[in-house]
Design a protein around this motif. Structure first.
Motif, short mmCIF file in Angstrom:
data_model
loop_
_atom_site.label_atom_id
_atom_site.label_comp_id
_atom_site.label_asym_id
_atom_site.label_seq_id
_atom_site.Cartn_x
_atom_site.Cartn_y
_atom_site.Cartn_z
N VAL A 93 0.84 -1.20 0.00
CA VAL A 93 0.00 0.00 0.00
C VAL A 93 0.87 1.25 0.00
O VAL A 93 0.61 2.22 -0.74
CB VAL A 93 -0.97 -0.03 1.20
CG1 VAL A 93 -1.66 1.31 1.38
CG2 VAL A 93 -1.99 -1.14 1.03
N LEU A 94 1.91 1.27 0.83
CA LEU A 94 2.80 2.44 0.86
C LEU A 94 3.51 2.63 -0.48
O LEU A 94 3.70 3.77 -0.94
CB LEU A 94 3.82 2.29 1.99
CG LEU A 94 3.31 2.54 3.40
CD1 LEU A 94 4.40 2.29 4.42
CD2 LEU A 94 2.79 3.97 3.52
N ASN A 99 4.12 5.85 -5.37
CA ASN A 99 4.09 5.94 -6.82
C ASN A 99 3.05 6.95 -7.30
O ASN A 99 3.27 7.69 -8.27
CB ASN A 99 3.82 4.57 -7.45
CG ASN A 99 5.06 3.69 -7.41
OD1 ASN A 99 6.17 4.19 -7.28
ND2 ASN A 99 4.85 2.39 -7.50
N ASP A 100 1.89 6.98 -6.64
CA ASP A 100 0.85 7.94 -7.02
C ASP A 100 1.31 9.39 -6.74
O ASP A 100 0.99 10.32 -7.50
CB ASP A 100 -0.46 7.67 -6.28
CG ASP A 100 -1.20 6.48 -6.85
OD1 ASP A 100 -0.89 6.08 -8.00
OD2 ASP A 100 -2.07 5.91 -6.15
N HIS A 102 4.38 10.50 -6.93
CA HIS A 102 5.40 10.89 -7.92
C HIS A 102 4.76 11.20 -9.28
O HIS A 102 5.30 11.97 -10.05
CB HIS A 102 6.46 9.78 -8.08
CG HIS A 102 7.42 9.73 -6.93
ND1 HIS A 102 8.19 10.80 -6.54
CD2 HIS A 102 7.74 8.73 -6.07
CE1 HIS A 102 8.93 10.46 -5.51
NE2 HIS A 102 8.68 9.20 -5.20
N LYS A 103 3.64 10.55 -9.58
CA LYS A 103 2.98 10.81 -10.87
C LYS A 103 2.18 12.10 -10.84
O LYS A 103 1.74 12.58 -11.86
CB LYS A 103 2.08 9.63 -11.24
CG LYS A 103 2.86 8.38 -11.60
CD LYS A 103 1.93 7.26 -12.02
CE LYS A 103 2.72 6.00 -12.35
NZ LYS A 103 1.84 4.90 -12.69
N GLY A 104 1.91 12.62 -9.67
CA GLY A 104 1.21 13.88 -9.55
C GLY A 104 -0.29 13.75 -9.66
O GLY A 104 -0.97 14.65 -10.17
N ARG A 105 -0.85 12.72 -9.29
CA ARG A 105 -2.31 12.55 -9.39
C ARG A 105 -3.03 13.17 -8.26
O ARG A 105 -2.75 13.41 -7.21
CB ARG A 105 -2.68 11.07 -9.47
CG ARG A 105 -2.25 10.45 -10.75
CD ARG A 105 -2.73 9.03 -10.84
NE ARG A 105 -2.21 8.41 -12.04
CZ ARG A 105 -2.39 7.17 -12.34
NH1 ARG A 105 -3.11 6.40 -11.55
NH2 ARG A 105 -1.91 6.66 -13.43
#
Length: 105
Positions: A93-94, A99-100, A102-105
């Protein structure tokens, strides 16, 4: 403080008397010989006698101990396994959250 302290030297002159000393042994006194007391034989039997009832109780007690120790060990192993799985889920989960981010979502 830690140096050894020797006693003072003797100042008396050495003796020059070289006459041999004669040693006469003391006469041997006759002694009364005593015979040892007879030894009582020890019976050849076990110190603990198990009746069928006590043997059954001993076997049941041993079985109960084995079951209790086994249950405790299995529960400890299960607790370790559950903790390992929960740590793995938290890590996944972490990782997804990082990752989310870093993608900027």
């Amino acid at each position: 403080m830690f140096t050894p302290k020797y006693p003072p030297q003797d100042t008396a002159p050495p003796t020059t008397d070289t006459t041999p000393t004669v040693h006469t042994p003391a006469p041997i006194q006759p002694t009364q010989i005593t015979t040892p007391a007879p030894v009582v034989p020890v019976p050849n039997r076990p110190t603990v006698q198990l009746t069928p009832g006590s043997a059954l109780a001993l076997a049941a007690g041993g079985g109960a101990v084995v079951l209790v120790v086994g249950a405790v060990l299995v529960s400890l192993l299960l607790a370790v396994a559950i903790t390992g799985v929960s740590v793995a889920v938290v890590a996944v989960v972490l990782r997804l959250l990082v990752n989310d981010m870093h993608k900027g979502r």
